[in-house]
Structures are given as structure tokens and as C-alpha cells.
Design a protein around this motif. Sequence first.
Motif, short mmCIF file in Angstrom:
data_model
loop_
_atom_site.label_atom_id
_atom_site.label_comp_id
_atom_site.label_asym_id
_atom_site.label_seq_id
_atom_site.Cartn_x
_atom_site.Cartn_y
_atom_site.Cartn_z
N GLU A 1 0.82 -1.20 0.00
CA GLU A 1 0.00 0.00 0.00
C GLU A 1 0.85 1.26 0.00
N LEU A 2 0.49 2.19 -0.86
CA LEU A 2 1.14 3.49 -0.96
C LEU A 2 0.09 4.57 -0.77
N SER A 3 0.50 5.69 -0.22
CA SER A 3 -0.38 6.85 -0.09
C SER A 3 0.19 7.99 -0.92
N ILE A 4 -0.68 8.73 -1.57
CA ILE A 4 -0.27 9.88 -2.37
C ILE A 4 -0.96 11.11 -1.80
N PHE A 5 -0.16 12.14 -1.50
CA PHE A 5 -0.66 13.37 -0.90
C PHE A 5 -0.40 14.53 -1.85
N ASP A 6 -1.28 15.52 -1.82
CA ASP A 6 -1.01 16.72 -2.60
C ASP A 6 -0.06 17.61 -1.79
N MET A 7 0.29 18.76 -2.33
CA MET A 7 1.28 19.62 -1.69
C MET A 7 0.79 20.24 -0.38
N SER A 8 -0.52 20.23 -0.15
CA SER A 8 -1.04 20.75 1.11
C SER A 8 -1.18 19.67 2.16
N GLY A 9 -0.76 18.44 1.82
CA GLY A 9 -0.79 17.34 2.79
C GLY A 9 -2.07 16.55 2.81
N ALA B 1 10.54 7.76 4.34
CA ALA B 1 10.48 9.19 4.04
C ALA B 1 9.70 9.39 2.74
N PRO B 2 8.85 10.41 2.70
CA PRO B 2 8.10 10.65 1.46
C PRO B 2 9.02 11.16 0.36
N ALA B 3 8.59 10.94 -0.88
CA ALA B 3 9.34 11.42 -2.04
C ALA B 3 8.39 12.22 -2.91
N LYS B 4 8.89 13.28 -3.50
CA LYS B 4 8.07 14.15 -4.35
C LYS B 4 8.11 13.66 -5.79
N PHE B 5 6.94 13.71 -6.45
CA PHE B 5 6.92 13.45 -7.88
C PHE B 5 6.01 14.46 -8.55
N VAL B 6 6.17 14.59 -9.87
CA VAL B 6 5.41 15.55 -10.64
C VAL B 6 4.52 14.77 -11.60
N LYS B 7 3.23 15.08 -11.57
CA LYS B 7 2.27 14.49 -12.51
C LYS B 7 2.07 15.48 -13.63
N LEU B 8 2.32 15.02 -14.86
CA LEU B 8 2.13 15.89 -16.05
C LEU B 8 0.69 15.85 -16.51
#
Length: 94
Positions: free
Chosen positions: A48-56, A87-94
Motif C-alpha cells: 500500500e502506498l499513499s499519495i498526498f497533494d502539496m497541502s498534505g 520518508a516521502p518522495a516528491k513526484f510531478v504528474k504531467l
Amino acid sequence: MAGWIVTSEVPNVAQSTGKVTMPELSFYPNPVKDIIYFDGINNFETNELSIFDMSGVLVKRVKFTGNEIDVSTLMPGYYFLKMNDKAPAKFVKL
């Protein structure tokens, strides 16, 4: 002149379009259009993975069985990927 300075204390923040590495887990491509692929995913007990936006805000929780997840339904923007206590990692969705 007033303004904002945004800083990030999140480790492993992606600074290029290459592969992003989290402890014992890496994923690519970054930026991503539809599918994120993982290396080393078999080393984890959870699927399981969680994806958060920039506001958490949690925008997606994903259970996967292979080495990829579909993020095509996400709006373009910046997101954080979090797995368990890593630790969370940042990614960019195009």
C-alpha cells in the motif's frame, strides 16, 4: 516587496527528471504521465502506498500487486508518495 519563501525539509525531493530513490525503493519516471514503475518493491511487507497533494491532503491510497501504479486520474501537479514509515518522495504528474 512582500513575498513567500517556500522551503522543504522532505528528504529525497526530486530535482530532475531521473529516477527517484527512497530507502530501498526507487521509482521512475519523474515527471510521470500515467504509470509509476518501482524497483525494489518486493523488499517491503506492505503493498500500500499513499499519495498526498502539496497541502498534505491524502488524494489516493493505492494497493498494488506488481511493480507499478496508475496515477493517470490525478490532476497535473506536485505530489508526495509515502510508503509505511519511509520518508516521502516528491513526484510531478504531467
